[in-house]
Design an enzyme around this catalytic site. Structure first.
Site: not given
Ligand code: 4NP
Length: 154
Positions: A9, A12, A14-16, A124
């Site tokens: 993302c 690195n 939050c999402r990934s 996101d």
């Protein structure tokens, strides 16, 4: 050798990391061995643990991600991973710009794995609230289940 999967993302944090956590959990459940990591296209958060809200969301699913540390994606990743999944279309464009001419890795959009979600972004949650992190979890958990199903069928 076991399949190697990298999630990417922007930051690195939050999402990934949530995608990494979800896939680690689903792989353990399914009893399949995967090498899993995550990275960001940006370098702002390198060395930092995941966003506290992402840590809290993972904990709601029984997963402690406090030891994860952000790192930036590097050209070498396209040789050391078999699959590199971008969390949103901009991440994918940034990855493609960074990829060597002949990458070993297959590079694609994560949500392309989920029926009805092809071409879409994992939400996101960085500027969102707790509910946004819950939606991010739903997305990455669904994609992780597809990854595990794909490897289980081989
Ligand atoms: P991530 O979320 O890419 O899912 O880790 C973000 C993290 C940091 C920023 C934006 C999104 N930022 O602007 O610093």
């Amino acid at each position: 050798m076991q399949p190697r999967i990298l999630f990417v993302c922007l930051g690195n944090i939050c999402r990934s990391p949530l995608a990494e956590a979800a896939l680690r959990a689903r792989a353990v459940e399914a009893g399949i061995a995967l090498t899993i990591d995550s990275a960001g296209t940006g370098d702002w958060h390198v060395g930092n643990p995941p966003d506290p809200r992402a840590q809290a969301e993972a904990l709601r699913h029984g997963i402690d991600i406090s030891s994860y540390r952000a790192r930036q994606v590097r050209e070498d990743d396209f040789r050391t991973f078999d699959f590199v999944y971008a969390l949103d279309p901009q991440n994918l464009r940034d990855l493609q710009a960074l990829a060597p001419r002949r990458p070993l890795a297959r590079v694609g959009l994560l949500m392309d794995l989920v029926p009805g979600r092809a071409g879409t972004a994992v939400i996101d949650p960085y500027y969102g609230d707790e509910q946004a992190f819950a939606e991010t979890w739903e997305d990455v958990n669904e994609a992780a289940a597809r990854i595990v199903a794909n490897f289980s069928r081989r």
